[in-house]
Design an enzyme around this catalytic site. Structure first.
Site, PDB file in Angstrom:
ATOM      1  N   GLY A   1       0.840  -1.188   0.000  1.00  0.00           N
ATOM      2  CA  GLY A   1       0.000   0.000   0.000  1.00  0.00           C
ATOM      3  C   GLY A   1       0.877   1.241   0.000  1.00  0.00           C
ATOM      4  O   GLY A   1       0.543   2.279   0.557  1.00  0.00           O
TER       5      GLY A   1
ATOM      6  N   ALA B   1       1.779   3.434  -2.184  1.00  0.00           N
ATOM      7  CA  ALA B   1       1.462   4.654  -2.924  1.00  0.00           C
ATOM      8  C   ALA B   1       0.331   5.453  -2.294  1.00  0.00           C
ATOM      9  O   ALA B   1      -0.054   6.501  -2.806  1.00  0.00           O
ATOM     10  CB  ALA B   1       1.104   4.313  -4.374  1.00  0.00           C
TER      11      ALA B   1
ATOM     12  N   ILE C   1      -0.869   6.945   3.654  1.00  0.00           N
ATOM     13  CA  ILE C   1       0.063   6.528   4.703  1.00  0.00           C
ATOM     14  C   ILE C   1       1.332   5.959   4.085  1.00  0.00           C
ATOM     15  O   ILE C   1       2.443   6.231   4.534  1.00  0.00           O
ATOM     16  CB  ILE C   1      -0.576   5.467   5.622  1.00  0.00           C
ATOM     17  CG1 ILE C   1      -1.784   6.043   6.352  1.00  0.00           C
ATOM     18  CG2 ILE C   1       0.444   4.925   6.634  1.00  0.00           C
ATOM     19  CD1 ILE C   1      -2.593   5.005   7.126  1.00  0.00           C
TER      20      ILE C   1
ATOM     21  N   ASP D   1       1.967  -1.739  -4.518  1.00  0.00           N
ATOM     22  CA  ASP D   1       0.617  -1.175  -4.532  1.00  0.00           C
ATOM     23  C   ASP D   1      -0.023  -1.533  -5.857  1.00  0.00           C
ATOM     24  O   ASP D   1       0.675  -1.882  -6.820  1.00  0.00           O
ATOM     25  CB  ASP D   1       0.643   0.351  -4.339  1.00  0.00           C
ATOM     26  CG  ASP D   1      -0.598   0.866  -3.606  1.00  0.00           C
ATOM     27  OD1 ASP D   1      -1.699   0.334  -3.859  1.00  0.00           O
ATOM     28  OD2 ASP D   1      -0.464   1.779  -2.769  1.00  0.00           O
TER      29      ASP D   1
ATOM     30  N   ARG E   1     -14.504   2.794  11.910  1.00  0.00           N
ATOM     31  CA  ARG E   1     -13.484   1.811  11.537  1.00  0.00           C
ATOM     32  C   ARG E   1     -14.134   0.478  11.167  1.00  0.00           C
ATOM     33  O   ARG E   1     -13.640  -0.258  10.324  1.00  0.00           O
ATOM     34  CB  ARG E   1     -12.501   1.627  12.700  1.00  0.00           C
ATOM     35  CG  ARG E   1     -11.466   2.725  12.825  1.00  0.00           C
ATOM     36  CD  ARG E   1     -10.454   2.395  13.904  1.00  0.00           C
ATOM     37  NE  ARG E   1      -9.337   3.328  13.913  1.00  0.00           N
ATOM     38  CZ  ARG E   1      -9.315   4.466  14.579  1.00  0.00           C
ATOM     39  NH1 ARG E   1     -10.376   4.814  15.294  1.00  0.00           N
ATOM     40  NH2 ARG E   1      -8.268   5.252  14.546  1.00  0.00           N
TER      41      ARG E   1
ATOM     42  N   ASP F   1      -1.982   5.780  18.989  1.00  0.00           N
ATOM     43  CA  ASP F   1      -2.710   6.114  20.219  1.00  0.00           C
ATOM     44  C   ASP F   1      -1.754   6.618  21.303  1.00  0.00           C
ATOM     45  O   ASP F   1      -2.077   7.519  22.076  1.00  0.00           O
ATOM     46  CB  ASP F   1      -3.486   4.897  20.728  1.00  0.00           C
ATOM     47  CG  ASP F   1      -4.454   4.367  19.695  1.00  0.00           C
ATOM     48  OD1 ASP F   1      -5.039   5.187  18.965  1.00  0.00           O
ATOM     49  OD2 ASP F   1      -4.614   3.133  19.599  1.00  0.00           O
TER      50      ASP F   1
ATOM     51  N   HIS G   1      -7.527  -0.662  19.162  1.00  0.00           N
ATOM     52  CA  HIS G   1      -7.166   0.504  18.348  1.00  0.00           C
ATOM     53  C   HIS G   1      -8.388   1.105  17.679  1.00  0.00           C
ATOM     54  O   HIS G   1      -8.397   1.380  16.490  1.00  0.00           O
ATOM     55  CB  HIS G   1      -6.108   0.097  17.314  1.00  0.00           C
ATOM     56  CG  HIS G   1      -5.611   1.247  16.466  1.00  0.00           C
ATOM     57  ND1 HIS G   1      -5.083   2.401  17.017  1.00  0.00           N
ATOM     58  CD2 HIS G   1      -5.580   1.422  15.118  1.00  0.00           C
ATOM     59  CE1 HIS G   1      -4.739   3.222  16.030  1.00  0.00           C
ATOM     60  NE2 HIS G   1      -5.034   2.650  14.876  1.00  0.00           N
TER      61      HIS G   1
ATOM     62  N   MET H   1      -0.069   8.843  11.277  1.00  0.00           N
ATOM     63  CA  MET H   1      -0.025   7.380  11.277  1.00  0.00           C
ATOM     64  C   MET H   1       1.280   6.882  10.660  1.00  0.00           C
ATOM     65  O   MET H   1       1.866   5.903  11.131  1.00  0.00           O
ATOM     66  CB  MET H   1      -1.228   6.821  10.505  1.00  0.00           C
ATOM     67  CG  MET H   1      -1.349   5.299  10.557  1.00  0.00           C
ATOM     68  SD  MET H   1      -1.621   4.637  12.207  1.00  0.00           S
ATOM     69  CE  MET H   1      -0.102   3.747  12.478  1.00  0.00           C
TER      70      MET H   1
END
Length: 327
Positions: A8, A10, A13, A34, A86, A149, A177, A229
């Site tokens: 992931g 690209a 995050i 990605d 979420r 967190d 989370h 993140m």
């Protein structure tokens, strides 16, 4: 060779996370995967004058990206949008995460797997169940990154009391989370809670639990928490690499893990609450989890937070595991 893969890479995050990882001399190979744009991100990062070699891998090149990886970091999936919880993300992201876990099982079954993709309370059990299906699950090597967190807690506490240094003050955060499963142990900060009213404590706790919503709202539909993140994910990954690559000891981060990673420390807690996963402070070692630190002593206020977290966590865990097992 220390090969780190970002799945992931690209995304919102993935790009800043990859940039932060590129700065580490512990990494020799940084593979970016990605479904779109990974080769372009890799070409850009490859011009940075640190020693790691960067490669980009598209949709049909997952096996090459993951082959022989030491560590796999997974921020893949869609971000939250306004009004989306979420848990809403589960329907979309569960299949993505399961597919990546299949790739890990096939190409790098001994890798450390660091899961960022939400909802972490459910996606970590998905990864574990896929690896179990292939007979390669090691609970000491699969982590849910709940470090954001902790990062948020340190920052928010310093805003309430400027005498608290946000960089050096580490707040223990346990549970999970998302929302009510996030339980900050503010009572462990010397003299801090005593100076707060009940209303201030409620407001601070809520802000820590729902800090992600603050970012989603501020971005007005343009995304969720990506930069913070990425910072938290890189901090976790680099700390783990310090322990597993250099052998440095005494390194601790909060992480959402399978409690079987340290059965001796967690057996009583697991039996009492019927939970297979929980976020606690974890000491890293060469094999990943060296020790899961005991549940800290909590205040009466924090106990009420835990009592609310347990049933929600149980539901989240069951949902993730059932996605793979069908049970």
């Amino acid at each position: 060779m220390v090969k780190v893969v970002v799945c992931g890479a690209a995304g919102g995050i993935g790009q800043p996370l990859s940039l932060l990882l590129k700065q580490s001399d512990l990494i020799t190979d940084l593979a970016l995967y990605d479904v779109v744009n990974a080769p372009g991100v890799a070409a850009d990062l490859s011009h940075i004058n640190t020693k790691s070699r960067v490669t980009g891998h598209g949709k049909d090149d997952m096996d090459a990206a993951l082959k022989d990886a030491h560590t796999v970091v997974i921020p893949a999936g869609v971000p939250r949008k306004p009004g989306m919880t979420r848990d809403d993300l589960f329907k979309i992201n569960a299949g993505i995460i399961a597919g990546l876990a299949e790739g890990v099982a096939k190409n790098c079954p001994g890798a450390f797997v660091l899961v960022i993709s939400n909802p972490v309370n459910s996606t970590v059990p998905i990864v574990a169940e896929v690896l179990k299906k292939h007979g390669v699950f090691n609970p000491k090597k699969v982590f849910g990154i709940s470090t954001l967190d902790v990062v948020r807690s340190s920052r928010f506490v310093s805003e309430v009391n400027p005498s608290v240094d946000p960089k050096s003050t580490r707040v223990t955060v346990i549970g999970g989370h998302s929302g009510v499963t996030i339980v900050p142990i503010l009572s462990k900060i010397p003299g801090f809670v005593e100076g707060l009213t009940k209303e201030q404590l409620d407001a601070l706790t809520y802000r820590i639990q729902y800090g992600g919503d603050e970012v989603v709202k501020a971005k007005d539909g343009a995304g969720s928490a990506t930069l913070s993140m990425a910072y938290a994910g890189a901090r976790f990954a680099l700390t783990l690499l310090e322990a597993t690559v250099t052998g440095k000891t005494g390194l601790v981060e909060s992480s959402y893990v399978n409690l079987d990673a340290d059965k001796e420390s967690t057996a009583t807690f697991k039996a009492k609450h019927g939970l297979d996963y929980f976020a606690l402070d974890v000491e890293f070692g060469k094999e990943g989890v060296k020790n899961i630190l005991p549940l800290p002593q909590v205040s009466a206020y924090e106990q009420t937070l835990l009592d609310a977290a347990y049933p929600e966590l149980k539901t989240n865990i069951t949902k993730g595991a059932s996605f793979v097992t069908g049970a």
